[in-house]
Design a protein around this motif. Structure first.
Motif, PDB file in Angstrom:
ATOM      1  N   SER A   1       0.850  -1.190   0.000  1.00  0.00           N
ATOM      2  CA  SER A   1       0.000   0.000   0.000  1.00  0.00           C
ATOM      3  C   SER A   1       0.881   1.234   0.000  1.00  0.00           C
ATOM      4  O   SER A   1       2.017   1.212   0.457  1.00  0.00           O
ATOM      5  CB  SER A   1      -0.920   0.020   1.217  1.00  0.00           C
ATOM      6  OG  SER A   1      -0.156   0.092   2.392  1.00  0.00           O
ATOM      7  N   LYS A   2       0.337   2.295  -0.525  1.00  0.00           N
ATOM      8  CA  LYS A   2       1.076   3.550  -0.574  1.00  0.00           C
ATOM      9  C   LYS A   2       0.860   4.318   0.724  1.00  0.00           C
ATOM     10  O   LYS A   2      -0.227   4.268   1.294  1.00  0.00           O
ATOM     11  CB  LYS A   2       0.576   4.393  -1.745  1.00  0.00           C
ATOM     12  CG  LYS A   2       0.825   3.757  -3.083  1.00  0.00           C
ATOM     13  CD  LYS A   2       0.269   4.614  -4.191  1.00  0.00           C
ATOM     14  CE  LYS A   2       0.457   3.911  -5.518  1.00  0.00           C
ATOM     15  NZ  LYS A   2      -0.148   4.663  -6.604  1.00  0.00           N
ATOM     16  N   PRO A   3       1.881   5.033   1.194  1.00  0.00           N
ATOM     17  CA  PRO A   3       1.673   5.859   2.386  1.00  0.00           C
ATOM     18  C   PRO A   3       0.645   6.947   2.098  1.00  0.00           C
ATOM     19  O   PRO A   3       0.604   7.504   1.011  1.00  0.00           O
ATOM     20  CB  PRO A   3       3.038   6.473   2.667  1.00  0.00           C
ATOM     21  CG  PRO A   3       3.969   5.943   1.651  1.00  0.00           C
ATOM     22  CD  PRO A   3       3.213   5.111   0.673  1.00  0.00           C
ATOM     23  N   SER A   4      -0.161   7.218   3.076  1.00  0.00           N
ATOM     24  CA  SER A   4      -1.194   8.228   2.914  1.00  0.00           C
ATOM     25  C   SER A   4      -0.636   9.611   3.234  1.00  0.00           C
ATOM     26  O   SER A   4       0.069   9.787   4.215  1.00  0.00           O
ATOM     27  CB  SER A   4      -2.370   7.933   3.839  1.00  0.00           C
ATOM     28  OG  SER A   4      -3.331   8.937   3.736  1.00  0.00           O
ATOM     29  N   HIS A   5      -0.951  10.560   2.396  1.00  0.00           N
ATOM     30  CA  HIS A   5      -0.507  11.923   2.618  1.00  0.00           C
ATOM     31  C   HIS A   5      -1.676  12.841   2.980  1.00  0.00           C
ATOM     32  O   HIS A   5      -1.526  14.053   3.007  1.00  0.00           O
ATOM     33  CB  HIS A   5       0.212  12.455   1.372  1.00  0.00           C
ATOM     34  CG  HIS A   5       1.450  11.689   1.051  1.00  0.00           C
ATOM     35  ND1 HIS A   5       2.571  11.727   1.837  1.00  0.00           N
ATOM     36  CD2 HIS A   5       1.736  10.838   0.043  1.00  0.00           C
ATOM     37  CE1 HIS A   5       3.501  10.949   1.324  1.00  0.00           C
ATOM     38  NE2 HIS A   5       3.021  10.389   0.229  1.00  0.00           N
ATOM     39  N   ILE A  24      -7.667  13.483  12.974  1.00  0.00           N
ATOM     40  CA  ILE A  24      -6.722  14.452  12.441  1.00  0.00           C
ATOM     41  C   ILE A  24      -5.327  13.867  12.633  1.00  0.00           C
ATOM     42  O   ILE A  24      -4.843  13.722  13.752  1.00  0.00           O
ATOM     43  CB  ILE A  24      -6.861  15.813  13.137  1.00  0.00           C
ATOM     44  CG1 ILE A  24      -8.287  16.328  12.951  1.00  0.00           C
ATOM     45  CG2 ILE A  24      -5.835  16.802  12.598  1.00  0.00           C
ATOM     46  CD1 ILE A  24      -8.627  17.520  13.797  1.00  0.00           C
ATOM     47  N   ARG A  25      -4.702  13.504  11.523  1.00  0.00           N
ATOM     48  CA  ARG A  25      -3.448  12.759  11.531  1.00  0.00           C
ATOM     49  C   ARG A  25      -2.337  13.445  12.327  1.00  0.00           C
ATOM     50  O   ARG A  25      -1.599  12.801  13.069  1.00  0.00           O
ATOM     51  CB  ARG A  25      -2.997  12.524  10.091  1.00  0.00           C
ATOM     52  CG  ARG A  25      -1.914  11.512   9.931  1.00  0.00           C
ATOM     53  CD  ARG A  25      -1.590  11.267   8.466  1.00  0.00           C
ATOM     54  NE  ARG A  25      -2.669  10.651   7.724  1.00  0.00           N
ATOM     55  CZ  ARG A  25      -2.925   9.348   7.685  1.00  0.00           C
ATOM     56  NH1 ARG A  25      -2.177   8.530   8.369  1.00  0.00           N
ATOM     57  NH2 ARG A  25      -3.921   8.880   6.979  1.00  0.00           N
ATOM     58  N   SER A  26      -2.218  14.760  12.223  1.00  0.00           N
ATOM     59  CA  SER A  26      -1.125  15.485  12.877  1.00  0.00           C
ATOM     60  C   SER A  26      -1.269  15.537  14.400  1.00  0.00           C
ATOM     61  O   SER A  26      -0.309  15.811  15.108  1.00  0.00           O
ATOM     62  CB  SER A  26      -1.030  16.907  12.321  1.00  0.00           C
ATOM     63  OG  SER A  26      -2.217  17.621  12.611  1.00  0.00           O
ATOM     64  N   LYS A  27      -2.461  15.263  14.904  1.00  0.00           N
ATOM     65  CA  LYS A  27      -2.706  15.364  16.347  1.00  0.00           C
ATOM     66  C   LYS A  27      -2.856  14.015  17.040  1.00  0.00           C
ATOM     67  O   LYS A  27      -2.887  13.947  18.263  1.00  0.00           O
ATOM     68  CB  LYS A  27      -3.976  16.178  16.598  1.00  0.00           C
ATOM     69  CG  LYS A  27      -4.012  17.503  15.895  1.00  0.00           C
ATOM     70  CD  LYS A  27      -3.904  18.604  16.847  1.00  0.00           C
ATOM     71  CE  LYS A  27      -3.998  19.915  16.051  1.00  0.00           C
ATOM     72  NZ  LYS A  27      -3.515  21.005  16.749  1.00  0.00           N
ATOM     73  N   PRO A  35      -8.747  13.972  18.839  1.00  0.00           N
ATOM     74  CA  PRO A  35      -8.619  14.795  17.626  1.00  0.00           C
ATOM     75  C   PRO A  35      -9.442  14.213  16.477  1.00  0.00           C
ATOM     76  O   PRO A  35      -8.903  13.623  15.534  1.00  0.00           O
ATOM     77  CB  PRO A  35      -7.122  14.739  17.333  1.00  0.00           C
ATOM     78  CG  PRO A  35      -6.698  13.406  17.861  1.00  0.00           C
ATOM     79  CD  PRO A  35      -7.561  13.160  19.068  1.00  0.00           C
ATOM     80  N   VAL A  36     -10.753  14.350  16.569  1.00  0.00           N
ATOM     81  CA  VAL A  36     -11.641  13.761  15.568  1.00  0.00           C
ATOM     82  C   VAL A  36     -12.608  14.794  14.997  1.00  0.00           C
ATOM     83  O   VAL A  36     -12.912  15.807  15.616  1.00  0.00           O
ATOM     84  CB  VAL A  36     -12.461  12.580  16.139  1.00  0.00           C
ATOM     85  CG1 VAL A  36     -11.560  11.435  16.530  1.00  0.00           C
ATOM     86  CG2 VAL A  36     -13.312  13.009  17.292  1.00  0.00           C
ATOM     87  N   ILE A  37     -13.080  14.466  13.814  1.00  0.00           N
ATOM     88  CA  ILE A  37     -14.139  15.231  13.158  1.00  0.00           C
ATOM     89  C   ILE A  37     -15.254  14.231  12.877  1.00  0.00           C
ATOM     90  O   ILE A  37     -15.012  13.171  12.300  1.00  0.00           O
ATOM     91  CB  ILE A  37     -13.659  15.838  11.828  1.00  0.00           C
ATOM     92  CG1 ILE A  37     -12.503  16.796  12.071  1.00  0.00           C
ATOM     93  CG2 ILE A  37     -14.812  16.530  11.099  1.00  0.00           C
ATOM     94  CD1 ILE A  37     -11.788  17.221  10.797  1.00  0.00           C
ATOM     95  N   PHE A  38     -16.451  14.532  13.319  1.00  0.00           N
ATOM     96  CA  PHE A  38     -17.589  13.680  13.033  1.00  0.00           C
ATOM     97  C   PHE A  38     -18.312  14.269  11.826  1.00  0.00           C
ATOM     98  O   PHE A  38     -18.807  15.388  11.866  1.00  0.00           O
ATOM     99  CB  PHE A  38     -18.543  13.610  14.231  1.00  0.00           C
ATOM    100  CG  PHE A  38     -17.946  12.897  15.413  1.00  0.00           C
ATOM    101  CD1 PHE A  38     -17.969  11.514  15.473  1.00  0.00           C
ATOM    102  CD2 PHE A  38     -17.354  13.598  16.444  1.00  0.00           C
ATOM    103  CE1 PHE A  38     -17.425  10.838  16.549  1.00  0.00           C
ATOM    104  CE2 PHE A  38     -16.806  12.939  17.529  1.00  0.00           C
ATOM    105  CZ  PHE A  38     -16.830  11.552  17.579  1.00  0.00           C
ATOM    106  N   ASN A  39     -18.336  13.505  10.749  1.00  0.00           N
ATOM    107  CA  ASN A  39     -18.996  13.928   9.514  1.00  0.00           C
ATOM    108  C   ASN A  39     -20.140  12.952   9.263  1.00  0.00           C
ATOM    109  O   ASN A  39     -19.967  11.934   8.607  1.00  0.00           O
ATOM    110  CB  ASN A  39     -17.989  13.915   8.357  1.00  0.00           C
ATOM    111  CG  ASN A  39     -18.587  14.437   7.076  1.00  0.00           C
ATOM    112  OD1 ASN A  39     -19.686  14.968   7.073  1.00  0.00           O
ATOM    113  ND2 ASN A  39     -17.864  14.268   5.987  1.00  0.00           N
ATOM    114  N   GLY A  40     -21.286  13.269   9.825  1.00  0.00           N
ATOM    115  CA  GLY A  40     -22.400  12.332   9.766  1.00  0.00           C
ATOM    116  C   GLY A  40     -22.051  11.119  10.611  1.00  0.00           C
ATOM    117  O   GLY A  40     -21.733  11.239  11.776  1.00  0.00           O
TER     118      GLY A  40
END
Length: 70
Positions: free
Chosen positions: A9-13, A54-57, A43-48
């Motif tokens: 798999s490719k690293p995710s950016h 959030i990867r950086s946190k 460090p989350v975002i709830f989208n529905g």
């Protein structure tokens, strides 16, 4: 001729990761991942119904849990 390692798999950016990526990266079960997602200060975002971390946190958040029970 040299042999090269083939990556599966490719690293995710991307700046966020979904719950399955989070589980894979931290080797967590489904229940533990959802519990962490709903913890205060996560460090989350709830989208529905979708949960995005959030990867950086995430590393900082996981380090803050050292010595604590999930």
């Amino acid at each position: 001729m040299e042999e090269y390692k083939v990556l599966q798999s490719k690293p995710s950016h991307s700046k966020e990761m979904d719950i399955d990526e989070f589980r894979a990266e931290y080797e967590l079960g489904k229940s533990a991942a959802y519990t962490l997602a709903h913890k205060k200060g996560a460090p989350v975002i709830f989208n529905g119904r979708k949960i995005l971390f959030i990867r950086s946190k995430v590393d900082e958040f996981m380090e803050s849990l050292i010595g604590k029970q999930i």
